[in-house]
Write an enzyme that holds these catalytic residues in place. Structure first.
Site, PDB file in Angstrom:
ATOM      1  N   ASN A   1       4.076   8.272   9.961  1.00  0.00           N
ATOM      2  CA  ASN A   1       2.621   8.469   9.950  1.00  0.00           C
ATOM      3  C   ASN A   1       2.188   9.529  10.958  1.00  0.00           C
ATOM      4  O   ASN A   1       1.044   9.548  11.392  1.00  0.00           O
ATOM      5  CB  ASN A   1       1.890   7.148  10.203  1.00  0.00           C
ATOM      6  CG  ASN A   1       2.297   6.499  11.516  1.00  0.00           C
ATOM      7  OD1 ASN A   1       2.705   7.177  12.448  1.00  0.00           O
ATOM      8  ND2 ASN A   1       2.184   5.181  11.591  1.00  0.00           N
TER       9      ASN A   1
ATOM     10  N   ASP B   1      14.142   7.820   8.330  1.00  0.00           N
ATOM     11  CA  ASP B   1      13.131   8.108   9.346  1.00  0.00           C
ATOM     12  C   ASP B   1      13.122   7.029  10.421  1.00  0.00           C
ATOM     13  O   ASP B   1      12.453   7.173  11.437  1.00  0.00           O
ATOM     14  CB  ASP B   1      11.743   8.219   8.691  1.00  0.00           C
ATOM     15  CG  ASP B   1      10.665   8.637   9.678  1.00  0.00           C
ATOM     16  OD1 ASP B   1      10.882   9.637  10.397  1.00  0.00           O
ATOM     17  OD2 ASP B   1       9.611   7.972   9.748  1.00  0.00           O
TER      18      ASP B   1
ATOM     19  N   GLU C   1       0.829  -1.209   0.000  1.00  0.00           N
ATOM     20  CA  GLU C   1       0.000   0.000   0.000  1.00  0.00           C
ATOM     21  C   GLU C   1       0.863   1.258   0.000  1.00  0.00           C
ATOM     22  O   GLU C   1       0.635   2.187  -0.783  1.00  0.00           O
ATOM     23  CB  GLU C   1      -0.929  -0.007   1.221  1.00  0.00           C
ATOM     24  CG  GLU C   1      -2.014  -1.072   1.183  1.00  0.00           C
ATOM     25  CD  GLU C   1      -3.078  -0.789   0.134  1.00  0.00           C
ATOM     26  OE1 GLU C   1      -3.270   0.392  -0.222  1.00  0.00           O
ATOM     27  OE2 GLU C   1      -3.720  -1.739  -0.330  1.00  0.00           O
ATOM     28  N   ILE C   2       1.858   1.296   0.885  1.00  0.00           N
ATOM     29  CA  ILE C   2       2.701   2.489   0.978  1.00  0.00           C
ATOM     30  C   ILE C   2       3.594   2.612  -0.247  1.00  0.00           C
ATOM     31  O   ILE C   2       3.715   3.694  -0.841  1.00  0.00           O
ATOM     32  CB  ILE C   2       3.526   2.469   2.279  1.00  0.00           C
ATOM     33  CG1 ILE C   2       2.600   2.587   3.492  1.00  0.00           C
ATOM     34  CG2 ILE C   2       4.558   3.601   2.280  1.00  0.00           C
ATOM     35  CD1 ILE C   2       3.280   2.374   4.824  1.00  0.00           C
TER      36      ILE C   2
ATOM     37  N   GLU D   1      17.017   1.943  17.034  1.00  0.00           N
ATOM     38  CA  GLU D   1      16.054   2.941  17.486  1.00  0.00           C
ATOM     39  C   GLU D   1      15.599   2.686  18.925  1.00  0.00           C
ATOM     40  O   GLU D   1      15.345   1.530  19.282  1.00  0.00           O
ATOM     41  CB  GLU D   1      14.849   2.889  16.531  1.00  0.00           C
ATOM     42  CG  GLU D   1      13.907   4.045  16.636  1.00  0.00           C
ATOM     43  CD  GLU D   1      12.880   4.026  15.511  1.00  0.00           C
ATOM     44  OE1 GLU D   1      11.710   4.264  15.815  1.00  0.00           O
ATOM     45  OE2 GLU D   1      13.239   3.779  14.341  1.00  0.00           O
TER      46      GLU D   1
ATOM     47  N   ALA E   1      11.980   4.702   5.147  1.00  0.00           N
ATOM     48  CA  ALA E   1      10.866   5.103   6.013  1.00  0.00           C
ATOM     49  C   ALA E   1      10.083   3.865   6.432  1.00  0.00           C
ATOM     50  O   ALA E   1       8.892   3.933   6.714  1.00  0.00           O
ATOM     51  CB  ALA E   1       9.958   6.097   5.302  1.00  0.00           C
ATOM     52  N   SER E   2      10.765   2.725   6.470  1.00  0.00           N
ATOM     53  CA  SER E   2      10.117   1.452   6.783  1.00  0.00           C
ATOM     54  C   SER E   2      10.533   0.966   8.169  1.00  0.00           C
ATOM     55  O   SER E   2       9.920   1.323   9.164  1.00  0.00           O
ATOM     56  CB  SER E   2      10.468   0.417   5.711  1.00  0.00           C
ATOM     57  OG  SER E   2       9.942  -0.840   6.036  1.00  0.00           O
ATOM     58  N   ARG E   3      11.609   0.184   8.233  1.00  0.00           N
ATOM     59  CA  ARG E   3      12.136  -0.314   9.501  1.00  0.00           C
ATOM     60  C   ARG E   3      13.652  -0.247   9.468  1.00  0.00           C
ATOM     61  O   ARG E   3      14.284  -0.652   8.493  1.00  0.00           O
ATOM     62  CB  ARG E   3      11.667  -1.749   9.776  1.00  0.00           C
ATOM     63  CG  ARG E   3      10.187  -1.874  10.093  1.00  0.00           C
ATOM     64  CD  ARG E   3       9.849  -1.225  11.441  1.00  0.00           C
ATOM     65  NE  ARG E   3       8.419  -1.245  11.706  1.00  0.00           N
ATOM     66  CZ  ARG E   3       7.582  -0.263  11.396  1.00  0.00           C
ATOM     67  NH1 ARG E   3       8.036   0.823  10.792  1.00  0.00           N
ATOM     68  NH2 ARG E   3       6.303  -0.346  11.693  1.00  0.00           N
TER      69      ARG E   3
ATOM     70  N   HIS F   1      11.348   9.128  13.272  1.00  0.00           N
ATOM     71  CA  HIS F   1      10.279   8.143  13.063  1.00  0.00           C
ATOM     72  C   HIS F   1       8.905   8.827  13.062  1.00  0.00           C
ATOM     73  O   HIS F   1       8.037   8.534  13.891  1.00  0.00           O
ATOM     74  CB  HIS F   1      10.326   7.037  14.119  1.00  0.00           C
ATOM     75  CG  HIS F   1       9.631   5.781  13.658  1.00  0.00           C
ATOM     76  ND1 HIS F   1       9.949   4.531  14.134  1.00  0.00           N
ATOM     77  CD2 HIS F   1       8.636   5.571  12.754  1.00  0.00           C
ATOM     78  CE1 HIS F   1       9.182   3.623  13.554  1.00  0.00           C
ATOM     79  NE2 HIS F   1       8.374   4.240  12.715  1.00  0.00           N
ATOM     80  N   ILE F   2       8.711   9.682  12.068  1.00  0.00           N
ATOM     81  CA  ILE F   2       7.461  10.456  11.963  1.00  0.00           C
ATOM     82  C   ILE F   2       6.663  10.071  10.720  1.00  0.00           C
ATOM     83  O   ILE F   2       5.822  10.836  10.256  1.00  0.00           O
ATOM     84  CB  ILE F   2       7.751  11.968  11.951  1.00  0.00           C
ATOM     85  CG1 ILE F   2       8.735  12.341  10.823  1.00  0.00           C
ATOM     86  CG2 ILE F   2       8.286  12.425  13.305  1.00  0.00           C
ATOM     87  CD1 ILE F   2       8.906  13.833  10.616  1.00  0.00           C
TER      88      ILE F   2
END
Length: 317
Positions: A286, A260, A155-156, A265, A234-236, A283-284
């Protein structure tokens, strides 16, 4: 009334839904909930609302003897031992679709920020200043006409591809399965990972994490990339070997990176902080009012469904 334990503050819209159906206990301390507090909180709870930063291991699951559901406030769920939860007949859910637009927006934002050196320019303007416009001053890269390589056309990833096409970018993608219908819809081309790494100007990671994805991008993969390539994650965090990334940047094997998420982390590798050709965000992905409100409603409705004997949406185990 049955109890729900909420492992951290969530937007009011979801909290109000929970309060209509549960006795709500929410962790409101500073920082992340510690393990002992979490175990105490779930002991008499029917539902647990966990955050992406909440470590729900076997000890926590064993403590929640009455748990029917662990509703994870986030698209990912690698913070939960989902196999053990399944053994205990506890549903685990996530909030997948709520993150799509926000995370895709951020991904493209990071592409632009690192390619046009926006953050670096902001810092320069605020500190030493600049002497004025000059032909060779502060040049970056255009994205129009370039190739974006998307790792994970879910989806992303699909939303990133649509945005990239609006910038007149060519789209390559890779993943475990080819998606021919999406290829036609978006105008994307399926390739293997090596081909993507060798040909993409911008490589974005938008895949879900699992153990097979650990260090998918490592020293060997950086050496395949163009010297003018940019990596965006921007995943993991653990999908990228951060020390290998640092070396690739220092050795000019790639031109830049934008992150991100981080391998360790919330800790960030110190070397990354010192490099001007890296954009770092906390980590922003969403972190929009719209997405976070939707996520809040999804976890609340999942918990309500579970205690009412219905199958909740978005079960991952």
């Amino acid at each position: 009334m049955e109890k729900v334990y909420v492992a951290g503050a969530i937007p009011e819209v979801g909290l109000k839904l929970l309060q209509e159906h549960f006795e709500v206990e929410m962790y409101e301390g500073k920082g992340l909930v510690d393990k002992d507090t979490l175990i105490k909180g779930v002991k008499d709870a029917t539902a647990l609302i966990s955050l992406l930063s909440t470590n729900v291991d076997k000890d926590v699951i064993d403590a929640g003897k009455d748990l029917k559901i662990i509703a994870n406030y986030g698209a990912g769920f690698n913070n939960i031992d989902i196999e053990y939860a399944r053994e205990k007949s506890i549903d685990v859910t996530n909030t997948p679709k709520a993150s799509t637009n926000a995370t895709a927006d951020l991904t493209i934002g990071l592409v632009l920020a690192v390619a046009r050196r926006i953050v670096e320019g902001d810092q320069l303007s605020r500190t030493t200043g600049f002497d004025g416009w000059a032909p060779l001053f502060f040049r970056g890269r255009e994205v129009s006409g370039k190739t974006i390589g998307i790792i994970g056309l879910g989806e992303i990833g699909s939303a990133v591809a649509r945005r990239a096409r609006a910038f007149d970018m060519d789209v390559l993608y890779t993943g475990p399965n080819r998606k021919e219908e999406k290829e036609r819809e978006i105008g994307a081309k399926y390739v293997d990972l090596d081909t993507l790494l060798k040909n993409a100007d911008f490589i974005t990671i938008n895949a879900a994490y699992n153990p097979k994805m650990h260090h998918l991008i490592d020293t060997e993969q950086f050496k395949m990339m163009k010297s003018t390539a940019y990596l965006i994650n921007a995943s993991r965090g653990p999908i990228v070997h951060e020390q290998a990334l640092v070396q690739a940047l220092k050795n000019n094997e790639i031109e830049g990176a934008a992150l991100d998420v981080y391998e360790f982390e919330p800790d960030i590798t110190d070397d990354l902080k010192s490099l001007n050709n890296v954009v770092l965000t906390p980590h922003i992905g969403n972190a929009t009012f719209e997405a976070r409100d939707m996520m809040s409603k999804i976890v609340a409705n999942a918990a309500i469904s579970a205690v009412q004997g219905e199958k909740p949406q978005f079960v991952v185990n």
